[in-house]
Write a protein that holds these residues in place. Structure first.
Motif, short mmCIF file in Angstrom:
data_model
loop_
_atom_site.label_atom_id
_atom_site.label_comp_id
_atom_site.label_asym_id
_atom_site.label_seq_id
_atom_site.Cartn_x
_atom_site.Cartn_y
_atom_site.Cartn_z
N GLU A 88 0.86 -1.19 0.00
CA GLU A 88 0.00 0.00 0.00
C GLU A 88 0.90 1.24 0.00
O GLU A 88 1.74 1.39 0.88
N THR A 89 0.69 2.11 -0.98
CA THR A 89 1.59 3.25 -1.14
C THR A 89 0.82 4.57 -1.14
O THR A 89 -0.37 4.63 -1.48
N SER A 90 1.55 5.62 -0.76
CA SER A 90 1.08 6.99 -0.91
C SER A 90 2.32 7.87 -0.84
O SER A 90 3.39 7.41 -0.42
N PRO A 91 2.21 9.14 -1.25
CA PRO A 91 3.37 10.02 -1.11
C PRO A 91 3.85 10.20 0.32
O PRO A 91 4.98 10.65 0.55
N ASP A 92 3.02 9.82 1.28
CA ASP A 92 3.40 9.95 2.69
C ASP A 92 4.13 8.73 3.24
O ASP A 92 4.68 8.78 4.35
N GLY A 93 4.13 7.63 2.49
CA GLY A 93 4.80 6.43 2.98
C GLY A 93 4.20 5.17 2.39
O GLY A 93 3.26 5.23 1.58
N ALA A 94 4.74 4.04 2.80
CA ALA A 94 4.29 2.75 2.26
C ALA A 94 4.18 1.73 3.38
O ALA A 94 4.87 1.82 4.40
N ARG A 95 3.31 0.75 3.16
CA ARG A 95 3.09 -0.32 4.14
C ARG A 95 3.08 -1.65 3.38
O ARG A 95 2.41 -1.79 2.35
N VAL A 96 3.83 -2.61 3.90
CA VAL A 96 3.94 -3.92 3.26
C VAL A 96 3.57 -4.98 4.29
O VAL A 96 4.17 -5.07 5.37
N THR A 97 2.57 -5.80 3.95
CA THR A 97 2.08 -6.81 4.89
C THR A 97 1.80 -8.11 4.14
O THR A 97 1.66 -8.13 2.91
N ARG A 98 1.70 -9.19 4.89
CA ARG A 98 1.23 -10.44 4.32
C ARG A 98 -0.24 -10.29 3.94
O ARG A 98 -0.97 -9.50 4.56
N SER A 99 -0.68 -11.07 2.96
CA SER A 99 -2.05 -10.90 2.47
C SER A 99 -2.64 -12.24 2.05
O SER A 99 -1.93 -13.15 1.64
N SER A 100 -3.96 -12.30 2.15
CA SER A 100 -4.71 -13.46 1.62
C SER A 100 -5.58 -13.05 0.43
O SER A 100 -6.35 -13.85 -0.09
N ARG A 101 -5.47 -11.80 0.01
CA ARG A 101 -6.22 -11.32 -1.14
C ARG A 101 -5.69 -11.97 -2.43
O ARG A 101 -4.53 -12.41 -2.47
N PRO A 102 -6.49 -11.99 -3.48
CA PRO A 102 -6.00 -12.51 -4.76
C PRO A 102 -4.83 -11.66 -5.27
O PRO A 102 -4.82 -10.44 -5.13
N ALA A 103 -3.85 -12.32 -5.85
CA ALA A 103 -2.65 -11.62 -6.32
C ALA A 103 -2.89 -10.98 -7.68
O ALA A 103 -3.69 -11.46 -8.49
N ASP A 104 -2.19 -9.86 -7.91
CA ASP A 104 -2.19 -9.21 -9.22
C ASP A 104 -1.04 -9.72 -10.09
O ASP A 104 -1.18 -9.86 -11.29
#
Length: 406
Positions: A336-352
């Motif tokens: 998850e990105t924005s000009p203010d920073g980014a967050r990286v987490t494990r996920s169970s959502r469908p991959a792109d």
């Protein structure tokens, strides 16, 4: 066969230097011969066969620009194996243990290096993240296609005095701040790198461009001579470093080089891929542009590497990553990105996207875009995500480049 992997001790550093030097046989002038003496035992990780060093490996603790952010990286260097110890898998085990140690100790989340051969390191998950160009041009062919359309006062060039070296640091910081791949330079990096004078036969010039006393660009180059038939230009210019804040400064520096009447060639061996000169010259073919792989990078910790990069657009993406050497990187992640920073987490959502770890490094450095990775077969699009948005999010402000050898 008794084999052990550990750092070299202080008493073993002479053997470390001998094995590394003999394995690399680096061309004279590539870096100061004393550079290897700056490697401390705790920076090393070596394979020992029967108590003797078989494979050398070291890492500088560096900081690198990452699309404007600052990222600690492990600068891998002085890697070599004794001839009789090759093809035994020692380097593979050393590299794997290095990655594990970085992960377990919370060390840098990215390893970077210059490869003697890219094939050696791509098998360890390193991706080629920058392309370096080369120029070789006669001064008389440095003719611009159009007049300078820049506004502002006319500037001037002068040679920098020894007590003004802080100007270089100020300009370099301003130039490198928004870029990717540039190192934070300390005094030792300057002295052993772009300001290194290999011999008394080399004259080192340090030229700064100013407007109303404000420095806006510089070039550092080495001038050497050669024996030629009488009446022929006999001097050679090798550019070590070039930085500019304005287009006017860039043009002024090249104009300075163009009027070197006794010079037969201006060479620049490490040129950024997006350097503007080919788009400005009247006859760009005279640059004789060459290209080759530059920096290689390896993501050691996905969350750490991706979250420390700067992103200029907001987005959310999910990807599956394969990484056989660093199993903690395997699996599905959400960015998850924005000009203010980014967050990286494990996920169970469908991959792109589905991709290997070396492709991820190339995306992070902006060497290729997600859409290009899919078209090349370096990644697979498996979801319904918008790849054009992926492309915008992962784009870097400048093409990745590192002017310093380490």
């Amino acid at each position: 066969m008794t084999m052990d992997i550990r750092p070299a001790t202080a008493d073993e550093m002479d053997d470390f230097r001998r094995v590394a030097r003999n394995a690399l046989m680096a061309p004279t002038g590539l870096y100061p011969p004393e550079a290897i003496h700056a490697i401390r035992p705790e920076m090393t990780l070596c394979a020992f066969e029967k108590g003797r060093i078989a494979t050398t490996h070291a890492a500088w603790p560096l900081k690198m620009r990452f699309n404007g952010a600052s990222l600690p990286v492990a600068g891998v260097t002085f890697v070599g194996t004794r001839p009789e110890c090759r093809r035994k898998g020692y380097l593979s085990q050393v590299v794997t243990q290095h990655f594990k140690a970085l992960h377990e100790t919370g060390g840098p989340s990215m390893a970077v290096l210059y490869a003697s051969q890219a094939a050696i390191y791509q098998r360890f998950g390193f991706g080629i993240v920058s392309t370096h160009h080369r120029y070789s041009v006669a001064p008389r062919d440095l003719v611009f296609a159009h007049a300078d359309h820049g506004n502002g006062p006319n500037g001037s060039l002068r040679e920098l005095a020894d007590d003004e070296m802080d100007l270089f640091q100020t300009l370099y910081r301003a130039f490198s701040e928004p870029r990717t791949g540039y190192l934070h330079r300390g005094a030792a990096t300057w002295k052993s790198g772009v300001l290194w004078q290999p011999s008394a036969d080399v004259s080192l010039y340090r030229i700064v461009y100013e407007e109303n006393g404000t420095p806006l660009g510089y070039v550092i180059y080495a001038l050497t001579g050669r024996k030629v038939p009488h009446g022929q230009p006999w001097q050679h210019i090798e550019i070590n470093d070039l930085a500019w804040i304005t287009p006017k400064a860039y043009r002024a520096i090249w104009h300075h080089l163009s009027v070197a009447g006794l010079v037969f060639e201006v060479a620049w061996q490490r040129v950024p891929q997006d350097d503007p000169l080919p788009h400005l010259l009247l006859e760009p073919r005279r640059l004789n542009i060459g290209a080759g792989d530059g920096l290689l990078a390896r993501v050691v910790d996905v969350a750490g590497a991706m979250s420390q990069r700067r992103y200029d657009e907001a987005g959310r993406f999910v990807f599956d990553l394969s990484d056989s050497l660093c199993p903690w990187n395997e699996g599905r992640w959400q960015l998850e990105t924005s000009p203010d920073g980014a967050r990286v987490t494990r996920s169970s959502r469908p991959a792109d996207l589905v991709m290997p770890v070396d492709t991820l490094s190339m995306l992070l450095f902006g060497q290729i875009s997600p859409s290009e990775a899919v078209r090349m077969g370096r990644a697979a699009a498996v979801g319904t995500g918008d790849l054009t948005l992926w492309d915008r999010v992962m784009q870097t402000r400048h093409k990745a480049f590192c002017p310093d050898f380490f």
